[in-house]
Motif scaffolding. Structure first.
Motif, PDB file in Angstrom:
ATOM      1  N   ILE A 139     -14.756  18.341  13.132  1.00 21.68           N
ATOM      2  CA  ILE A 139     -15.051  18.402  12.190  1.00 21.68           C
ATOM      3  C   ILE A 139     -14.044  20.265  12.159  1.00 21.68           C
ATOM      4  O   ILE A 139     -14.362  21.705  12.506  1.00 21.68           O
ATOM      5  N   ARG A 140     -13.355  20.490  10.536  1.00 17.86           N
ATOM      6  CA  ARG A 140     -12.583  21.722  10.022  1.00 17.86           C
ATOM      7  C   ARG A 140     -12.714  21.730   8.725  1.00 17.86           C
ATOM      8  O   ARG A 140     -13.184  20.778   8.283  1.00 17.86           O
ATOM      9  N   PHE A 141     -13.137  23.324   8.335  1.00 19.46           N
ATOM     10  CA  PHE A 141     -13.579  23.701   7.407  1.00 19.46           C
ATOM     11  C   PHE A 141     -11.919  24.445   6.792  1.00 19.46           C
ATOM     12  O   PHE A 141     -12.369  25.977   7.473  1.00 19.46           O
ATOM     13  N   ILE A 142     -11.320  23.865   5.574  1.00 18.13           N
ATOM     14  CA  ILE A 142     -10.048  24.025   6.388  1.00 18.13           C
ATOM     15  C   ILE A 142      -9.521  25.439   5.239  1.00 18.13           C
ATOM     16  O   ILE A 142      -9.282  26.466   4.751  1.00 18.13           O
ATOM     17  N   LYS A 143     -10.713  24.713   3.591  1.00 15.20           N
ATOM     18  CA  LYS A 143     -10.499  25.606   2.390  1.00 15.20           C
ATOM     19  C   LYS A 143     -11.968  25.860   2.388  1.00 15.20           C
ATOM     20  O   LYS A 143     -12.381  24.495   2.388  1.00 15.20           O
ATOM     21  N   PRO A 144     -12.745  26.312   1.960  1.00 15.85           N
ATOM     22  CA  PRO A 144     -13.635  27.172   1.130  1.00 15.85           C
ATOM     23  C   PRO A 144     -14.061  25.671  -0.199  1.00 15.85           C
ATOM     24  O   PRO A 144     -12.910  25.165  -0.668  1.00 15.85           O
ATOM     25  N   VAL A 145     -15.583  25.335  -0.360  1.00 15.49           N
ATOM     26  CA  VAL A 145     -15.931  24.462  -1.377  1.00 15.49           C
ATOM     27  C   VAL A 145     -16.717  25.478  -2.334  1.00 15.49           C
ATOM     28  O   VAL A 145     -17.404  26.373  -2.031  1.00 15.49           O
ATOM     29  N   LEU A 146     -16.313  25.789  -3.743  1.00 15.21           N
ATOM     30  CA  LEU A 146     -16.308  26.646  -4.628  1.00 15.21           C
ATOM     31  C   LEU A 146     -17.635  25.605  -5.411  1.00 15.21           C
ATOM     32  O   LEU A 146     -17.424  24.073  -5.462  1.00 15.21           O
ATOM     33  N   LEU A 147     -18.444  26.484  -5.934  1.00 14.38           N
ATOM     34  CA  LEU A 147     -19.654  25.730  -6.392  1.00 14.38           C
ATOM     35  C   LEU A 147     -18.962  25.336  -8.361  1.00 14.38           C
ATOM     36  O   LEU A 147     -17.960  25.832  -8.496  1.00 14.38           O
ATOM     37  N   GLY A 148     -19.159  24.144  -8.152  1.00 16.49           N
ATOM     38  CA  GLY A 148     -18.096  23.226  -9.432  1.00 16.49           C
ATOM     39  C   GLY A 148     -17.083  22.699  -9.119  1.00 16.49           C
ATOM     40  O   GLY A 148     -16.022  21.501  -9.572  1.00 16.49           O
ATOM     41  N   ASP A 149     -17.050  22.708  -7.544  1.00 20.05           N
ATOM     42  CA  ASP A 149     -16.086  21.631  -7.406  1.00 20.05           C
ATOM     43  C   ASP A 149     -15.940  20.227  -7.168  1.00 20.05           C
ATOM     44  O   ASP A 149     -17.604  19.835  -6.888  1.00 20.05           O
ATOM     45  N   THR A 150     -15.018  19.591  -7.268  1.00 13.82           N
ATOM     46  CA  THR A 150     -15.848  18.082  -6.948  1.00 13.82           C
ATOM     47  C   THR A 150     -14.630  17.952  -5.772  1.00 13.82           C
ATOM     48  O   THR A 150     -13.219  17.922  -6.087  1.00 13.82           O
ATOM     49  N   VAL A 151     -15.458  17.790  -5.027  1.00 19.38           N
ATOM     50  CA  VAL A 151     -14.799  17.097  -3.593  1.00 19.38           C
ATOM     51  C   VAL A 151     -14.454  15.109  -3.282  1.00 19.38           C
ATOM     52  O   VAL A 151     -15.520  14.525  -3.787  1.00 19.38           O
ATOM     53  N   THR A 152     -13.791  14.965  -2.899  1.00 19.59           N
ATOM     54  CA  THR A 152     -14.299  13.097  -2.275  1.00 19.59           C
ATOM     55  C   THR A 152     -13.390  12.808  -1.085  1.00 19.59           C
ATOM     56  O   THR A 152     -12.643  13.487  -0.685  1.00 19.59           O
ATOM     57  N   VAL A 153     -14.514  12.547  -0.354  1.00 18.94           N
ATOM     58  CA  VAL A 153     -14.351  12.270   1.018  1.00 18.94           C
ATOM     59  C   VAL A 153     -13.683  11.032   1.339  1.00 18.94           C
ATOM     60  O   VAL A 153     -13.979  10.086   0.738  1.00 18.94           O
ATOM     61  N   ILE A 154     -12.483  10.833   1.916  1.00 18.00           N
ATOM     62  CA  ILE A 154     -11.303   9.821   2.285  1.00 18.00           C
ATOM     63  C   ILE A 154     -11.668   9.187   3.674  1.00 18.00           C
ATOM     64  O   ILE A 154     -11.355  10.305   4.087  1.00 18.00           O
ATOM     65  N   TYR A 155     -12.375   8.296   3.820  1.00 23.98           N
ATOM     66  CA  TYR A 155     -13.147   7.330   5.076  1.00 23.98           C
ATOM     67  C   TYR A 155     -12.225   6.686   5.506  1.00 23.98           C
ATOM     68  O   TYR A 155     -12.185   5.415   4.850  1.00 23.98           O
ATOM     69  N   ARG A 156     -11.410   6.335   6.709  1.00 26.37           N
ATOM     70  CA  ARG A 156      -9.791   5.508   6.910  1.00 26.37           C
ATOM     71  C   ARG A 156     -10.629   5.082   8.284  1.00 26.37           C
ATOM     72  O   ARG A 156     -10.561   6.153   9.240  1.00 26.37           O
ATOM     73  N   VAL A 157     -11.211   4.056   8.408  1.00 28.14           N
ATOM     74  CA  VAL A 157     -10.920   3.734  10.003  1.00 28.14           C
ATOM     75  C   VAL A 157      -9.449   3.080  10.649  1.00 28.14           C
ATOM     76  O   VAL A 157      -8.635   2.876  10.211  1.00 28.14           O
ATOM     77  N   ALA A 158      -9.586   4.421  11.452  1.00 28.19           N
ATOM     78  CA  ALA A 158      -8.243   4.186  12.127  1.00 28.19           C
ATOM     79  C   ALA A 158      -8.277   3.395  13.575  1.00 28.19           C
ATOM     80  O   ALA A 158      -7.283   3.002  14.156  1.00 28.19           O
ATOM     81  N   GLU A 159      -8.923   3.567  14.395  1.00 23.09           N
ATOM     82  CA  GLU A 159      -9.019   2.484  15.581  1.00 23.09           C
ATOM     83  C   GLU A 159     -10.589   1.721  15.570  1.00 23.09           C
ATOM     84  O   GLU A 159     -11.345   2.362  14.965  1.00 23.09           O
ATOM     85  N   ILE A 160     -10.287   0.983  16.154  1.00 20.09           N
ATOM     86  CA  ILE A 160     -10.644  -0.460  16.754  1.00 20.09           C
ATOM     87  C   ILE A 160     -11.357  -0.492  18.345  1.00 20.09           C
ATOM     88  O   ILE A 160     -10.286  -0.730  18.684  1.00 20.09           O
ATOM     89  N   ASP A 161     -12.749  -0.116  19.332  1.00 20.66           N
ATOM     90  CA  ASP A 161     -12.947  -0.895  20.489  1.00 20.66           C
ATOM     91  C   ASP A 161     -13.514  -1.271  20.466  1.00 20.66           C
ATOM     92  O   ASP A 161     -14.532  -1.952  20.627  1.00 20.66           O
ATOM     93  N   GLU A 162     -13.070  -2.509  20.747  1.00 19.37           N
ATOM     94  CA  GLU A 162     -13.932  -4.025  20.710  1.00 19.37           C
ATOM     95  C   GLU A 162     -14.691  -4.183  22.291  1.00 19.37           C
ATOM     96  O   GLU A 162     -15.502  -4.247  21.976  1.00 19.37           O
ATOM     97  N   GLU A 163     -14.268  -3.195  23.308  1.00 18.78           N
ATOM     98  CA  GLU A 163     -14.658  -3.564  24.158  1.00 18.78           C
ATOM     99  C   GLU A 163     -15.789  -2.408  24.578  1.00 18.78           C
ATOM    100  O   GLU A 163     -17.103  -3.250  25.041  1.00 18.78           O
TER     101      GLU A 163
END
Length: 149
Positions: free
Chosen positions: A92-116
């Motif tokens: 987890i990295r916080f790269i820039k501050p999130v200001l009150l009033g900002d609209t943030v969008t989380v983009i969650y992308r499945v990158a790996e699957i370990d079936e075993e």
């Protein structure tokens, strides 16, 4: 054996405008009353940012919401013999501050699957309304056997 309903490349999103109430309630819930979150005058006088910022842990909470959205389409399937459980967050990295009033969008992308190991891993980016990446990280989901009734 594949994990039902999970595929590499799947993308799920969650958007939220971070408001005064979000930050105030989060401070109350967690006990984190740092001036950076609740004292506008302090931030104007002492900070190069010039205004209050959202808690990093609140942004991680939004990441968690995106992970919940990622499983909503599978958890009630009759043919599912596994159920998803969050196994943790990594890098987890916080790269820039999130200001009150900002609209943030989380983009969650499945990158790996370990079936075993019965795990899936997603890359997450949080982007503000200006298109800036404000946070990033990885999420591990464990797929555990359902108990039989």
């Amino acid at each position: 054996m594949a994990i039902k309903g999970v595929e590499i490349g799947q993308v799920f999103k969650f958007s939220k405008t971070v408001g005064e109430t979000d930050v105030t309630l989060f401070a109350g819930l967690t006990g984190d009353f740092s001036d950076t979150h609740i004292n506008e005058q302090y931030m104007q006088e002492k900070s190069s940012i010039g205004t209050r910022i959202a808690h990093g842990a609140l942004i991680v909470g939004y990441m968690s919401t995106a992970s919940t959205i990622s499983i909503a389409h599978v958890i009630h399937r009759d043919d599912l013999d596994e159920f998803p459980v969050s196994a943790g967050y990594d890098r987890i990295r916080f790269i820039k501050p999130v200001l009150l009033g900002d609209t943030v969008t989380v983009i969650y992308r499945v990158a790996e699957i370990d079936e075993e190991k019965r795990r899936s891993m997603a890359e997450m980016e949080v982007i503000n309304q200006r298109g800036e990446v404000v946070a990033a990280g990885r999420h591990l989901m464990k797929w555990a056997k359902k108990l039989k009734n």
